[in-house]
Design a protein around this motif. Structure first.
Motif, PDB file in Angstrom:
ATOM      1  N   GLU A  55       0.851  -1.197   0.000  1.00 43.30           N
ATOM      2  CA  GLU A  55       0.000   0.000   0.000  1.00 43.30           C
ATOM      3  C   GLU A  55       0.878   1.236   0.000  1.00 43.30           C
ATOM      4  O   GLU A  55       1.951   1.257   0.609  1.00 43.30           O
ATOM      5  CB  GLU A  55      -0.907  -0.027   1.235  1.00 43.30           C
ATOM      6  CG  GLU A  55      -1.782   1.196   1.404  1.00 43.30           C
ATOM      7  CD  GLU A  55      -1.158   2.236   2.336  1.00 43.30           C
ATOM      8  OE1 GLU A  55      -1.490   3.427   2.191  1.00 43.30           O
ATOM      9  OE2 GLU A  55      -0.319   1.856   3.170  1.00 43.30           O
ATOM     10  N   ALA A  72      -6.068  -3.321   8.568  1.00 38.90           N
ATOM     11  CA  ALA A  72      -5.976  -4.646   7.960  1.00 38.90           C
ATOM     12  C   ALA A  72      -7.334  -5.130   7.479  1.00 38.90           C
ATOM     13  O   ALA A  72      -7.445  -5.768   6.426  1.00 38.90           O
ATOM     14  CB  ALA A  72      -5.384  -5.634   8.968  1.00 38.90           C
ATOM     15  N   VAL A 130      -8.082  -3.633   4.092  1.00 37.99           N
ATOM     16  CA  VAL A 130      -7.334  -4.306   3.028  1.00 37.99           C
ATOM     17  C   VAL A 130      -7.965  -5.655   2.716  1.00 37.99           C
ATOM     18  O   VAL A 130      -8.151  -6.024   1.544  1.00 37.99           O
ATOM     19  CB  VAL A 130      -5.860  -4.476   3.429  1.00 37.99           C
ATOM     20  CG1 VAL A 130      -5.094  -5.246   2.363  1.00 37.99           C
ATOM     21  CG2 VAL A 130      -5.206  -3.116   3.663  1.00 37.99           C
ATOM     22  N   LYS A 131      -8.312  -6.394   3.757  1.00 42.35           N
ATOM     23  CA  LYS A 131      -8.927  -7.714   3.562  1.00 42.35           C
ATOM     24  C   LYS A 131     -10.268  -7.593   2.835  1.00 42.35           C
ATOM     25  O   LYS A 131     -10.579  -8.382   1.931  1.00 42.35           O
ATOM     26  CB  LYS A 131      -9.124  -8.378   4.923  1.00 42.35           C
ATOM     27  CG  LYS A 131      -9.771  -9.766   4.867  1.00 42.35           C
ATOM     28  CD  LYS A 131      -8.884 -10.770   4.183  1.00 42.35           C
ATOM     29  CE  LYS A 131      -9.310 -12.201   4.508  1.00 42.35           C
ATOM     30  NZ  LYS A 131     -10.719 -12.488   4.262  1.00 42.35           N
ATOM     31  N   SER A 154       4.059  -9.565   1.641  1.00 43.37           N
ATOM     32  CA  SER A 154       3.837  -8.133   1.826  1.00 43.37           C
ATOM     33  C   SER A 154       5.002  -7.553   2.610  1.00 43.37           C
ATOM     34  O   SER A 154       5.919  -8.273   3.006  1.00 43.37           O
ATOM     35  CB  SER A 154       2.519  -7.874   2.558  1.00 43.37           C
ATOM     36  OG  SER A 154       2.591  -8.384   3.884  1.00 43.37           O
ATOM     37  N   MET A 164      -0.047  -5.247   7.768  1.00 44.46           N
ATOM     38  CA  MET A 164       0.078  -6.436   6.940  1.00 44.46           C
ATOM     39  C   MET A 164       0.427  -7.683   7.745  1.00 44.46           C
ATOM     40  O   MET A 164      -0.143  -8.752   7.532  1.00 44.46           O
ATOM     41  CB  MET A 164       1.136  -6.212   5.857  1.00 44.46           C
ATOM     42  CG  MET A 164       0.757  -5.160   4.840  1.00 44.46           C
ATOM     43  SD  MET A 164      -0.705  -5.651   3.892  1.00 44.46           S
ATOM     44  CE  MET A 164      -0.868  -4.253   2.791  1.00 44.46           C
ATOM     45  N   PHE A 177      -3.230  -8.171   8.308  1.00 39.27           N
ATOM     46  CA  PHE A 177      -3.850  -8.763   7.119  1.00 39.27           C
ATOM     47  C   PHE A 177      -3.521 -10.244   7.002  1.00 39.27           C
ATOM     48  O   PHE A 177      -4.381 -11.061   6.673  1.00 39.27           O
ATOM     49  CB  PHE A 177      -3.373  -8.008   5.873  1.00 39.27           C
ATOM     50  CG  PHE A 177      -3.813  -8.631   4.579  1.00 39.27           C
ATOM     51  CD1 PHE A 177      -5.111  -8.483   4.124  1.00 39.27           C
ATOM     52  CD2 PHE A 177      -2.926  -9.375   3.808  1.00 39.27           C
ATOM     53  CE1 PHE A 177      -5.517  -9.070   2.930  1.00 39.27           C
ATOM     54  CE2 PHE A 177      -3.316  -9.956   2.623  1.00 39.27           C
ATOM     55  CZ  PHE A 177      -4.616  -9.802   2.181  1.00 39.27           C
ATOM     56  N   VAL A 237      -6.155 -13.362   6.832  1.00 44.37           N
ATOM     57  CA  VAL A 237      -6.169 -14.312   5.717  1.00 44.37           C
ATOM     58  C   VAL A 237      -6.059 -15.742   6.225  1.00 44.37           C
ATOM     59  O   VAL A 237      -6.802 -16.637   5.795  1.00 44.37           O
ATOM     60  CB  VAL A 237      -5.015 -13.986   4.735  1.00 44.37           C
ATOM     61  CG1 VAL A 237      -4.836 -15.111   3.728  1.00 44.37           C
ATOM     62  CG2 VAL A 237      -5.290 -12.677   4.010  1.00 44.37           C
TER      63      VAL A 237
END
Length: 752
Positions: free
Chosen positions: A181, A219, A222-223, A245, A251, A258, A262
């Protein structure tokens, strides 16, 4: 007294005719072969047969059967009939040229207006000089306006994305992501994502998307952004094998980063920290004595560069003294190669810099006459040059974990060797330092410099700390199987007999064809080509090659974003331009051209006729809603010779006109014609531009949506200033009319 109207019969299809229905309900025959429209009185078998035999009886339709004509009629009724209004389709080469030029504009990251302001005028000028007026007229038909180029880029962007998504879905192995980012010139956070996948026995890397984070950059944001993209393109997280990342808490936070989010949805995914970022963090360690020299060097640079006058004086001094360089480089903590480049540049111009600082009475001017300072400067310039070389080895596309680990391990082992050599007064691995020590006369005037024991100890300490720091950021991990790197020299006898990969490894080792392939291709390509023959070991090997190990592509895309989204283009939504500029997949321009149909007036002199015919079909039809900003519905917009009136009964009367009154703002919006025979809704925008004099349409049928427009609806209003009182219809630059036609009247005179 009106004459009796004839009725259409389906039997007339055998003569190559179909039927169109006028607004008054009368039916007229329309020849499907030559597109001729006859009168209602011609709806008679004898007249239709006469037309067919006279004009088409000896041609390719001589032996056409009734069934074939019915099929032709079905196709004909789905086609636009704009030629009857005086329009002809644009030639495919013109469209292809328009797409190709737009592709080049996007690839170079140039403003979309460059097509109409520079490229097209230059091409027309060259064509006129080299090829004559005829070539200039032909090339002038290529549409290259700002909106046209934007539309072309959007089409190519969608096509590229469709190809990449299709490749991901059809990939025989899982794909990996790298994302990062940044903040663009308008202070908007942009998330860039790249993908690595297998296609055609090759591992490929490509741009996936770049979307803004409009509010916060947590986060979860972003997700959500990545989830939405996956959902829109039918990509499940199960198809992802790894995510790479940078090391920001957003992240890689252990609980709410993030990567953690995930893994909560897909525990099998491997989340890694970019090795380039880790390398930059690991190399920041410096003993106090060396750090002090670096601090003084940065102060030198800032003193010279922060003043435009001092910068010019220093450049002139370097030029007069015949220096190789004339400019000092700024130091930046966030740039990976900055320290090495700054230190090497300062060392290269140290004589000129010492003289300059002495003249300006800088407080650290005497440091450059100190032999120990010069030796430390030479050492840190050498060591950071070596670290920069290691960094550059891991940059670029296609880097995998095997290559990165090999480079890192080699450098770590060299550090211990360099330390032992330094203790023995061997500085061969530090060329600048070795050069200073071996010179009989140093530039500072001090002869036969020798490295003090204290400095040698500082260098040894720094090499030890650097090795420990690299070990901390790159800990020893479970190594990849040896057979992945050397499948043909791998010893099967020393391996666990329960290893499930042994059978296929033995088969590969006995294959002469595979041995030849291994010698002539890259390691990753070799394993990609084994997916069909040896799927078990190939899948295991690709689990090592597919994951990203750096975010280099994201960093590279941010540099490209600076060229695309500038201060003058700070409102640009840059995803389309970024995809076309960065994608390795090329758009299928030939298919894009074949899917679209564009219409131009037969000639500029016929523009009045073509437009008048079009207005004939929409004049005085009742509408459901309208929006005219500026004048009200009941107030006319009068010109010199005609007017455009909106009356209170809901009828729109549009006549031909040659001028508008001054300072009126006109915008047609949602003209909904509720006639039972047809329903036509359109958006029309008139505005003045110096090029591309034509009328474009988009026609979409109710049962099948087919984009046929050259332009999308343009929502910018048209302002007419006092110096544009004469606005002739033939000089209309754009009239973009979007039509939605209902299948309630498929045989209407204007249908899609």
């Amino acid at each position: 007294m009106s004459s009796k109207k004839r009725k259409w019969s389906d039997e007339y299809v055998q003569y190559g005719f179909t039927c169109i229905t006028e607004r008054d309900g009368s039916q007229r025959p329309n020849c499907m072969i030559c597109n001729a429209r006859l009168r209602n009185s011609s709806l008679a078998p004898a007249k239709l047969r006469e037309h067919f035999l006279k004009l088409h009886g000896d041609g390719q339709y001589k032996n056409t059967t009734l069934a074939e004509f019915k099929v032709k009629r079905a196709r004909f009724d789905e086609k636009a009939t704009l030629p009857v209004l005086g329009f002809v389709p644009i030639n495919k080469p013109i469209l292809t040229a328009s797409y190709e030029v737009a592709y080049l504009i996007a690839k170079q990251g140039k403003p979309h207006t460059i097509g109409e302001t520079l490229i097209k005028p230059a091409v027309l000028k060259m064509a006129n000089i080299m090829l004559g007026k005829a070539a200039e007229v032909k090339l002038s038909q290529i549409p290259l306006s700002n909106d046209t180029v934007s539309d072309r880029i959007e089409d190519m962007c969608k096509d590229i994305l469709a190809q990449v998504v299709a490749d991901l879905i059809s990939s025989p192995a899982k794909f990996s992501l790298q994302l990062d980012e940044t903040t663009d010139v308008s202070n908007l956070s942009q998330l860039a994502v790249f993908v690595r996948y297998v296609k055609d026995d090759v591992i490929k890397e490509d741009f996936l998307f770049c979307k803004p984070l409009t509010t916060t950059t947590k986060a979860a944001d972003v997700k959500t952004l990545v989830d939405d993209f996956f959902k829109d393109n039918n990509l499940p997280w199960d198809m992802v094998s790894a995510v790479c990342s940078d090391g920001a808490p957003v992240m890689l936070g252990r609980k709410s980063g993030f990567g953690a989010l995930v893994k909560a949805d897909a525990p099998h995914i491997i989340v890694t920290h970019c090795i380039l970022h880790r390398h930059a963090l690991a190399t920041k360690t410096l003993p106090p004595k060396l750090a002090e020299v670096l601090k003084i060097v940065v102060e030198y640079v800032n003193y010279v560069r922060n003043s435009a006058l001092r910068h010019r004086i220093f450049s002139k001094l370097c030029k007069e003294m015949g220096s190789e360089f004339e400019v000092l480089l700024y130091h930046s903590n966030v740039r990976w190669l900055s320290r090495g480049q700054v230190l090497n540049r300062v060392f290269a111009v140290r004589v000129e810099l010492a003289l300059f600082l002495q003249e300006h009475q800088h407080r650290h001017a005497d440091c450059l006459k100190n032999s120990e300072f010069i030796l430390i400067l030479a050492y840190i310039a050498d060591i950071f040059a070596a670290l920069n070389h290691l960094n550059q080895q891991m940059q670029g596309g296609g880097v995998n974990i095997i290559e990165a680990e090999e480079n890192l391990k080699a450098f770590q082992k060299k550090l211990s060797l360099w330390k032992r050599r330094t203790e023995n007064d061997n500085f061969a691995n530090f060329p600048l330092l070795d050069d200073c020590v071996s010179k009989i006369e140093d530039v500072s005037g001090i002869g036969d410099i020798s490295v003090p024991a204290e400095l040698k100890q500082a260098i040894a300490t720094h090499l030890d700390e650097l090795a420990k720091s690299l070990d901390g950021y790159f800990p020893t991990r479970e190594s990849y199987p040896a057979w992945v790197r050397q499948p043909f020299t791998f010893s099967v006898e020393t391996t666990d007999v329960n290893d499930k990969y042994l059978d296929e490894i033995i088969e590969i080792q006995q294959s002469q064809v595979q041995q030849q392939l291994f010698r002539t291709t890259t390691l990753s390509t070799f394993w990609c080509q084994q997916m069909v023959t040896y799927p078990v070991i190939a899948k295991k090997a690709l689990e090592i090659f597919i994951p990203f190990v750096t975010t280099y592509l994201c960093e590279q895309s941010f540099s490209r974003m600076l060229d695309i989204k500038t201060k003058k283009r700070n409102r640009l939504c840059c995803e389309n331009d970024m995809r076309v500029a960065l994608a390795k997949v090329k758009p299928r321009i030939s298919e894009l051209v074949s899917e679209r149909v564009y219409w131009l007036p037969i000639g500029e002199t016929e523009c009045h006729v073509a437009f008048s015919r079009l207005l004939h079909h929409i004049r005085a039809a009742p509408f459901k809603e309208s929006l005219v900003k500026g004048p009200t519905r009941s107030s006319p917009i009068r010109g010199k010779s005609a007017s455009l009136n909106w009356n209170t009964t809901g009828a729109c009367d549009i006549g031909s006109f040659s001028a508008f009154s001054s300072s009126h703002h006109i915008k047609f919006y949602h003209l909904s014609f509720s006639n039972a025979a047809q329903r036509l809704a359109g958006v029309a925008t008139l505005y003045s531009r110096p090029v591309d004099k034509y009328i474009a349409f988009m026609v979409t049928s109710a049962n099948k949506t087919v984009a046929l427009s050259d332009f999308k609806p343009l929502h910018r209003p048209f302002y007419l200033s006092s110096n544009k009182l004469s606005f002739h219809l033939a000089k209309i630059q754009y009239l973009v009319l979007n039509c939605w036609y209902s299948c309630a009247a498929p045989n209407s005179s204007l249908h899609g």
